[in-house]
Write a protein that holds these residues in place. Structure first.
Motif, PDB file in Angstrom:
ATOM      1  N   ASP A  58       0.886  -1.125  -0.089  1.00 55.65           N
ATOM      2  CA  ASP A  58       0.084   0.099  -0.025  1.00 55.65           C
ATOM      3  C   ASP A  58       0.975   1.193  -0.025  1.00 55.65           C
ATOM      4  O   ASP A  58       2.271   1.091  -0.070  1.00 55.65           O
ATOM      5  CB  ASP A  58      -0.957   0.074   1.091  1.00 55.65           C
ATOM      6  N   ASP A  82       0.747  -0.247  -7.710  1.00 54.63           N
ATOM      7  CA  ASP A  82       0.179  -1.533  -7.432  1.00 54.63           C
ATOM      8  C   ASP A  82      -0.302  -2.343  -8.855  1.00 54.63           C
ATOM      9  O   ASP A  82       0.191  -1.754  -9.774  1.00 54.63           O
ATOM     10  CB  ASP A  82      -1.261  -1.288  -6.676  1.00 54.63           C
ATOM     11  N   GLY A 144       2.398  -6.258  -8.087  1.00 56.19           N
ATOM     12  CA  GLY A 144       2.825  -4.851  -8.272  1.00 56.19           C
ATOM     13  C   GLY A 144       3.514  -4.955  -9.433  1.00 56.19           C
ATOM     14  O   GLY A 144       4.074  -5.830  -9.983  1.00 56.19           O
TER      15      GLY A 144
END
Length: 401
Positions: A58, A82, A144
Motif C-alpha cells: 500500500d 500496484d 505490483g
C-alpha cells in the motif's frame, strides 16, 4: 619503597597494554574484506525492504520500502505501483517520469513482462532508460510493479539484477497476502466452531432455564445470567487467542448450566496448576473437548459420570486434558490416526456423525498455531471412557492474546 614503586609501574604498564589489546579486539571489524562488507550491506538493505512489504503493498509500505529497493538496484530513482498501475511511491529525482511509469505499469502487470522505455521516449536530461518490471513471485500473477530509472544503458546484468530484486519484493508481498489469508481462515474456523456448538448448547440451556422458571425462579435467574456471560464470551469480537484462565472461567459457566440440567448425575473435577493460568491457547479450544465429554461420554450413561479437567505444568509446555468415565469408543479407530474417523466413532454412539462438536476444528487450529507436535491426542476404549489431551507451549513468538 623503590621495589614497590617499580611493581606499581609495571602494573600500570600492563594495564595499559591489556586495555589497548582489549580495545583492538573490541573494535576489530568482523567483516574484513570489501566483498564481505558488500554482502552484509546488501543483506541488511534487503531485510529493511522486506519488513514493510510483509505488511502488504500500500502507500505506506511502498514509501518505506522504495528507498531500500532503490539501494539494491543502484537506481537513480525508483517507483512502486500496484497491479492496476496506481503509483504508490516514488523515491529519488525525475519525478516527472512517474507518469510514464504509471502508463507502462498497467501493461507490464497485464502482460507479466518487463517494459524498457528508452531515453528518446522519455526526454529527461541525463536519463538513459526507465525499466518497468512486474513483481512476479513464482508462477503467480503480478502483485505490483517496480520502475527503475537509470543514467546508464541497462545491459543484461543490470536487467537480471532488477528482475531478481522485483521477484524478491513480490515474494514478500505474496507472503503478506498468505499471512492475511491464514488469519482470515482462522477467523472463519472460529466462526464455524461457534455455529457448530451453539445450537446444541443453546437449545439445552434454554430448556433447562425454562424448567426452573416456576419451581425455582431464583435459580432460573442465576442460570440466565450464567448463560448470558457464556454467550458473551463465546461470541466476543476479540482476537483468535485467549488465556487458559478465561477459557476455564467460561467452561465453568457451561458446566453450571449442564449440572442444572443433569442434576447429581454429572460430577466435575478440576485440577489446575496456578502457574499455567496465563498460558495462551486458541480461542474456544477447550470448550469443545468439555462439551464432547458431557454429550458423548456422560449423557449416554443412565447413571451419569464424572468429567475431569487437568492443566499441568510440564517444563516449557502446559498439558491440558479432559477425561470422562463414559461409554468410550473403539480403539481401532485410534490406530488409524484419522481424527475425523475418531470423531465419527465418538459420535456414532446413537448421535450420528453430525452431532460431534468441533474436535477436528480444534486439532487444525492447534497445529496451525504451534506446529504438528501440538495436535489433539485421544485415548479411549469401549466402556472405559475417553481422554482428550492437548499440549500448549507456555510461550510462542507471534502468538498472543
Amino acid at each position: 619503597m623503590s621495589g614497590l614503586a617499580l611493581t606499581i609501574g609495571l602494573l600500570a604498564v600492563l594495564l595499559v597494554v591489556v586495555a589497548a589489546v582489549a580495545l583492538r579486539v573490541r573494535t576489530r571489524p568482523t567483516l574484513t574484506t570489501p566483498a564481505e562488507r558488500a554482502v552484509h550491506a546488501t543483506l541488511h538493505t534487503a531485510s529493511m525492504a522486506a519488513r514493510p512489504l510483509r505488511r502488504g503493498l500500500d502507500a505506506d509500505s511502498a514509501a518505506e520500502a522504495a528507498p531500500h529497493l532503490r539501494g539494491l538496484t543502484a537506481a537513480d530513482a525508483l517507483g512502486l505501483a500496484d497491479a492496476n498501475g496506481v503509483v504508490l511511491a516514488w523515491t529519488g529525482p525525475h519525478g516527472r517520469l512517474s507518469t510514464h511509469f504509471a502508463d507502462a505499469a498497467v501493461r507490464a502487470s497485464e502482460e507479466g513482462r518487463r517494459i524498457l522505455i528508452k531515453a528518446d521516449q522519455l526526454d529527461e536530461p541525463g536519463v538513459r532508460a526507465l525499466v518497468v518490471q512486474p513483481l512476479l513471485p513464482g508462477e503467480s500473477g503480478s502483485v505490483g510493479v517496480m520502475g527503475v530509472v537509470t543514467r546508464t544503458q541497462p545491459g543484461p546484468g543490470m536487467l537480471s539484477a532488477i528482475a531478481e530484486v522485483a521477484r524478491y519484493a513480490g515474494n514478500q508481498i505474496e507472503l503478506a497476502e498468505l499471512d492475511a489469508s491464514r488469519a482470515r481462515l482462522d477467523r472463519a474456523e472460529v466462526r464455524a466452531l461457534r455455529a457448530q456448538i451453539s445450537p446444541h448448547f443453546i437449545y439445552n440451556a434454554l430448556g433447562t432455564v425454562a424448567s426452573f422458571v416456576r419451581t425455582d425462579p431464583e435459580q432460573a435467574r442465576e442460570l440466565i445470567l450464567e448463560f448470558a456471560d457464556f454467550t458473551r464470551y463465546s461470541f466476543r469480537a476479540a482476537g483468535e487467542y485467549t488465556v487458559l484462565a478465561d477459557e476455564l472461567r467460561n467452561i465453568d459457566r457451561y458446566l453450571t448450566l449442564e449440572r442444572a440440567r443433569f442434576g447429581g448425575s454429572l460430577e466435575v473435577r478440576l485440577q489446575v496448576a496456578p502457574e499455567v493460568l496465563n498460558v495462551v491457547l486458541p480461542f474456544l479450544a477447550l470448550q469443545p473437548l468439555v462439551e464432547n465429554a458431557v454429550r458423548h461420554g456422560i449423557s449416554s450413561k443412565p447413571d451419569g459420570g464424572t468429567v475431569t479437567i487437568v492443566a499441568a505444568d510440564e517444563g516449557t509446555d502446559c498439558v491440558i486434558s479432559v477425561e470422562d468415565d463414559g461409554i468410550g469408543m473403539d480403539p481401532d479407530l485410534l490406530r488409524s490416526g484419522d481424527l475425523d474417523a475418531i470423531i465419527s466413532g465418538v459420535s456414532g454412539h446413537g448421535a450420528g456423525e453430525s452431532a460431534h462438536v468441533g474436535l477436528a476444528n480444534v486439532d487444525d487450529r492447534l497445529r496451525a498455531a504451534f506446529g504438528n507436535d501440538y495436535g489433539l491426542v485421544v485415548e479411549t476404549a469401549p466402556g472405559a471412557g475417553t481422554k482428550v489431551s492437548m499440549r500448549v507451549p507456555k510461550f510462542r513468538p507471534g502468538v498472543a492474546v
